[in-house]
Design a protein around this motif. Structure first.
Motif, PDB file in Angstrom:
ATOM      1  N   LEU A 106       0.842  -1.190   0.000  1.00  0.00           N
ATOM      2  CA  LEU A 106       0.000   0.000   0.000  1.00  0.00           C
ATOM      3  C   LEU A 106       0.880   1.244   0.000  1.00  0.00           C
ATOM      4  CD1 LEU A 106      -2.749  -1.118   2.559  1.00  0.00           C
ATOM      5  CD2 LEU A 106      -2.557  -1.588   0.115  1.00  0.00           C
ATOM      6  N   ASP A 107       0.838   1.965  -1.110  1.00  0.00           N
ATOM      7  CA  ASP A 107       1.672   3.165  -1.248  1.00  0.00           C
ATOM      8  C   ASP A 107       0.856   4.408  -1.571  1.00  0.00           C
ATOM      9  OD1 ASP A 107       0.851   2.640  -3.801  1.00  0.00           O
ATOM     10  OD2 ASP A 107       2.849   2.365  -4.653  1.00  0.00           O
ATOM     11  N   GLY A 108      -0.449   4.308  -1.386  1.00  0.00           N
ATOM     12  CA  GLY A 108      -1.315   5.462  -1.622  1.00  0.00           C
ATOM     13  C   GLY A 108      -1.788   5.609  -3.051  1.00  0.00           C
ATOM     14  N   SER A 109      -1.232   4.835  -3.976  1.00  0.00           N
ATOM     15  CA  SER A 109      -1.574   4.996  -5.390  1.00  0.00           C
ATOM     16  C   SER A 109      -3.031   4.644  -5.693  1.00  0.00           C
ATOM     17  CB  SER A 109      -0.633   4.166  -6.265  1.00  0.00           C
ATOM     18  OG  SER A 109      -0.693   2.797  -5.921  1.00  0.00           O
ATOM     19  N   ASP A 200      -1.400  10.330   1.272  1.00  0.00           N
ATOM     20  CA  ASP A 200      -0.145  11.075   1.399  1.00  0.00           C
ATOM     21  C   ASP A 200       0.829  10.369   2.352  1.00  0.00           C
ATOM     22  OD1 ASP A 200      -1.168  12.969  -0.303  1.00  0.00           O
ATOM     23  OD2 ASP A 200      -1.752  14.379   1.281  1.00  0.00           O
ATOM     24  N   VAL A 201       0.299   9.874   3.467  1.00  0.00           N
ATOM     25  CA  VAL A 201       1.143   9.193   4.454  1.00  0.00           C
ATOM     26  C   VAL A 201       1.734   7.915   3.859  1.00  0.00           C
ATOM     27  CG1 VAL A 201       1.168   7.992   6.666  1.00  0.00           C
ATOM     28  CG2 VAL A 201      -0.057  10.151   6.452  1.00  0.00           C
ATOM     29  N   LEU A 202       0.903   7.164   3.139  1.00  0.00           N
ATOM     30  CA  LEU A 202       1.369   5.917   2.531  1.00  0.00           C
ATOM     31  C   LEU A 202       2.371   6.189   1.406  1.00  0.00           C
ATOM     32  CD1 LEU A 202      -1.953   3.866   2.390  1.00  0.00           C
ATOM     33  CD2 LEU A 202       0.009   3.458   3.886  1.00  0.00           C
ATOM     34  N   HIS A 203       2.201   7.299   0.726  1.00  0.00           N
ATOM     35  CA  HIS A 203       3.141   7.656  -0.338  1.00  0.00           C
ATOM     36  C   HIS A 203       4.530   7.903   0.250  1.00  0.00           C
ATOM     37  CE1 HIS A 203       4.690   9.336  -4.053  1.00  0.00           C
ATOM     38  NE2 HIS A 203       5.110  10.409  -3.388  1.00  0.00           N
ATOM     39  N   GLU A 204       4.555   8.529   1.413  1.00  0.00           N
ATOM     40  CA  GLU A 204       5.828   8.808   2.078  1.00  0.00           C
ATOM     41  C   GLU A 204       6.445   7.550   2.672  1.00  0.00           C
ATOM     42  OE1 GLU A 204       7.601  11.623   2.305  1.00  0.00           O
ATOM     43  OE2 GLU A 204       6.162  12.570   0.945  1.00  0.00           O
ATOM     44  N   LYS A 205       5.576   6.667   3.192  1.00  0.00           N
ATOM     45  CA  LYS A 205       6.079   5.447   3.824  1.00  0.00           C
ATOM     46  C   LYS A 205       5.113   4.292   3.557  1.00  0.00           C
ATOM     47  CE  LYS A 205       7.983   3.656   8.142  1.00  0.00           C
ATOM     48  NZ  LYS A 205       8.234   3.917   9.588  1.00  0.00           N
ATOM     49  N   PRO A 206       5.282   3.601   2.400  1.00  0.00           N
ATOM     50  CA  PRO A 206       4.394   2.476   2.064  1.00  0.00           C
ATOM     51  C   PRO A 206       4.478   1.368   3.114  1.00  0.00           C
ATOM     52  CG  PRO A 206       5.700   3.159   0.167  1.00  0.00           C
ATOM     53  CD  PRO A 206       6.282   3.851   1.369  1.00  0.00           C
ATOM     54  N   ILE A 207       3.412   0.602   3.247  1.00  0.00           N
ATOM     55  CA  ILE A 207       3.425  -0.539   4.161  1.00  0.00           C
ATOM     56  C   ILE A 207       3.031  -1.797   3.392  1.00  0.00           C
ATOM     57  CG2 ILE A 207       2.889   0.886   6.161  1.00  0.00           C
ATOM     58  CD1 ILE A 207       0.093  -0.198   6.132  1.00  0.00           C
ATOM     59  N   THR A 208       3.504  -2.914   3.874  1.00  0.00           N
ATOM     60  CA  THR A 208       3.260  -4.199   3.223  1.00  0.00           C
ATOM     61  C   THR A 208       2.332  -5.043   4.086  1.00  0.00           C
ATOM     62  OG1 THR A 208       5.460  -4.134   2.211  1.00  0.00           O
ATOM     63  CG2 THR A 208       4.369  -6.259   2.289  1.00  0.00           C
ATOM     64  N   ILE A 209       1.246  -5.507   3.490  1.00  0.00           N
ATOM     65  CA  ILE A 209       0.259  -6.308   4.207  1.00  0.00           C
ATOM     66  C   ILE A 209       0.262  -7.734   3.645  1.00  0.00           C
ATOM     67  CG2 ILE A 209      -2.168  -6.540   4.862  1.00  0.00           C
ATOM     68  CD1 ILE A 209      -0.954  -3.990   5.901  1.00  0.00           C
ATOM     69  N   VAL A 210       0.523  -8.701   4.505  1.00  0.00           N
ATOM     70  CA  VAL A 210       0.486 -10.107   4.074  1.00  0.00           C
ATOM     71  C   VAL A 210      -0.963 -10.528   3.868  1.00  0.00           C
ATOM     72  CG1 VAL A 210       1.044 -12.489   4.684  1.00  0.00           C
ATOM     73  CG2 VAL A 210       2.616 -10.642   5.303  1.00  0.00           C
ATOM     74  N   GLN A 211      -1.251 -11.088   2.706  1.00  0.00           N
ATOM     75  CA  GLN A 211      -2.606 -11.514   2.373  1.00  0.00           C
ATOM     76  C   GLN A 211      -2.797 -12.998   2.664  1.00  0.00           C
ATOM     77  OE1 GLN A 211      -4.479  -9.030   2.105  1.00  0.00           O
ATOM     78  NE2 GLN A 211      -4.810  -8.466  -0.019  1.00  0.00           N
ATOM     79  N   ASN A 212      -3.998 -13.355   3.049  1.00  0.00           N
ATOM     80  CA  ASN A 212      -4.323 -14.768   3.283  1.00  0.00           C
ATOM     81  C   ASN A 212      -4.677 -15.431   1.952  1.00  0.00           C
ATOM     82  OD1 ASN A 212      -3.943 -14.444   6.017  1.00  0.00           O
ATOM     83  ND2 ASN A 212      -6.102 -14.091   6.457  1.00  0.00           N
ATOM     84  N   VAL A 213      -3.687 -15.449   1.091  1.00  0.00           N
ATOM     85  CA  VAL A 213      -3.858 -16.017  -0.242  1.00  0.00           C
ATOM     86  C   VAL A 213      -2.752 -17.024  -0.487  1.00  0.00           C
ATOM     87  CG1 VAL A 213      -3.864 -15.532  -2.718  1.00  0.00           C
ATOM     88  CG2 VAL A 213      -4.962 -13.938  -1.133  1.00  0.00           C
ATOM     89  N   GLU A 214      -3.117 -18.180  -0.991  1.00  0.00           N
ATOM     90  CA  GLU A 214      -2.132 -19.212  -1.297  1.00  0.00           C
ATOM     91  C   GLU A 214      -1.974 -19.301  -2.807  1.00  0.00           C
ATOM     92  OE1 GLU A 214      -1.140 -23.796   0.113  1.00  0.00           O
ATOM     93  OE2 GLU A 214      -3.127 -22.930   0.454  1.00  0.00           O
ATOM     94  N   ILE A 215      -0.734 -19.433  -3.246  1.00  0.00           N
ATOM     95  CA  ILE A 215      -0.479 -19.519  -4.683  1.00  0.00           C
ATOM     96  C   ILE A 215      -0.142 -20.951  -5.065  1.00  0.00           C
ATOM     97  CG2 ILE A 215       1.907 -18.781  -4.297  1.00  0.00           C
ATOM     98  CD1 ILE A 215       1.929 -17.720  -7.148  1.00  0.00           C
TER      99      ILE A 215
END
Length: 331
Positions: A106-109, A200-215
């Motif tokens: 998540l980077d705000g885009s 704006d906050v995410l653009h400055e500092k993106p965060i990574t969220i682990v998804q409950n998805v299996e590939i």
């Protein structure tokens, strides 16, 4: 690689990581090395915090399966530390190859795109208001904005409060936590600057969220195919269960049974998945097995049965490799 807003960390990016550590201009303890290694790997994975099982596997390999506590106390010179760092990176890469981690960065885009299109934002605000206005009063308390953000969720670029504690400050800053009631237009008017600030906050500092998805990309199937002992055990178990049933099955039917009952162990996506590509995958294999039923063959030997099974699984692996399948898990 990415798909539908998801990023898959499968270890590939770590295979080319720079193992040079300029920080190691002097010796370090094992504990300091592990901390540095985890930080460097996380940095290469867009800030992803290593899942516990992957971190533990890496530490175990670095300490050569020995006493973790003793290793942390060990003094390492620059050469030893660099070597151990390489082992840590390789262990994480191997673990991600076996079990890729699916994340949303998540980077705000996403929020920026929504806010830039007036029609999209208006439709979003209307849908949120309607969903929350369960009694059809035409009014909502300001506090419902918090729930609106939760409804938008990661898919629309809003991180959960647990991963983004500043969200609470943003809500309070915009006085969006009270009991004052808002009409739909007022609701949208207050929602807009909140989403803008989150973006704006995410653009400055993106965060990574682990998804409950299996590939499912065929890699686990190939591991099973390479493990003759495991494959034979699955076959023997299926044959035994079949012999206790009412009917003896032919070769193609027995393969179908084995696949349906042992899909998880074989690395196949669940048959119950609502994913259309999964249904198509099984239909294709089913068609090939039905075709086998009509072909004259001697199915009397175990070797011939194993060859037929391996052929089917190889085709499964090839199909999943070219078109990976994603399935929601209950983790």
């Amino acid at each position: 690689m990415s798909s539908t807003g998801l990023t898959i960390f499968d270890g590939a990016v770590l295979r080319s990581i720079d193992l040079n550590l300029p920080e190691l201009d002097h010796g370090v303890t094992g504990s300091q090395l592990l901390e540095l290694s985890e930080s460097k790997v996380s940095e290469s994975l867009s800030g992803l915090s290593l899942p516990p099982h992957i971190k533990e596997a890496a530490i175990s390999r670095v300490s050569a399966g020995g006493d973790d506590v003793s290793f942390r106390r060990t003094e390492l010179n620059r050469e030893q530390a660099t070597e151990k760092f390489g082992v840590f990176v390789s262990a994480v890469a191997d673990a991600l190859t076996d079990t890729p981690v699916v994340v949303s960065i998540l980077d705000g885009s996403t929020l920026k795109l929504i806010l830039e299109d007036e029609d999209d934002f208006a439709m979003l605000a209307e849908h949120l208001f309607t969903d929350l206005d369960e009694k059809d009063k035409g009014k909502l308390p300001k506090s419902q904005l918090r729930k609106a953000l939760s409804l938008m969720g990661v898919d629309m670029g809003v991180p959960p409060l647990s991963d983004f504690p500043i969200l609470d400050d943003i809500i309070k800053k915009h006085n969006a936590d009270g009991d004052e009631e808002l009409g739909q237009a007022q609701f949208a008017e207050l929602l807009q600057p909140i989403l803008q600030e989150i973006s704006d906050v995410l653009h400055e500092k993106p965060i990574t969220i682990v998804q409950n998805v299996e590939i499912f990309n065929g890699s686990r199937i190939r591991k099973v195919l390479a493990d003759e002992k495991t494959l034979k055990c699955l076959v023997e178990k299926t044959v035994l269960e079949d012999s206790n049933g009412k009917d003896n099955q032919g070769r193609a039917d027995l393969i179908k049974t084995l696949i349906m009952k042992n899909g998880k162990e074989l690395g196949l996506p669940p048959v119950s998945s609502e994913n259309e590509s999964v249904a198509l995958l099984y239909e294709t294999i089913q068609s090939q097995l039905n075709k086998r039923d009509k072909e004259p063959s001697d199915a009397s030997t175990e070797e011939e049965f194993m060859d037929a099974l391996k052929d089917v699984l190889t085709k499964f692996a090839a199909m999943l490799e070219s078109t990976p399948v994603y399935s929601t898990t209950n983790l």
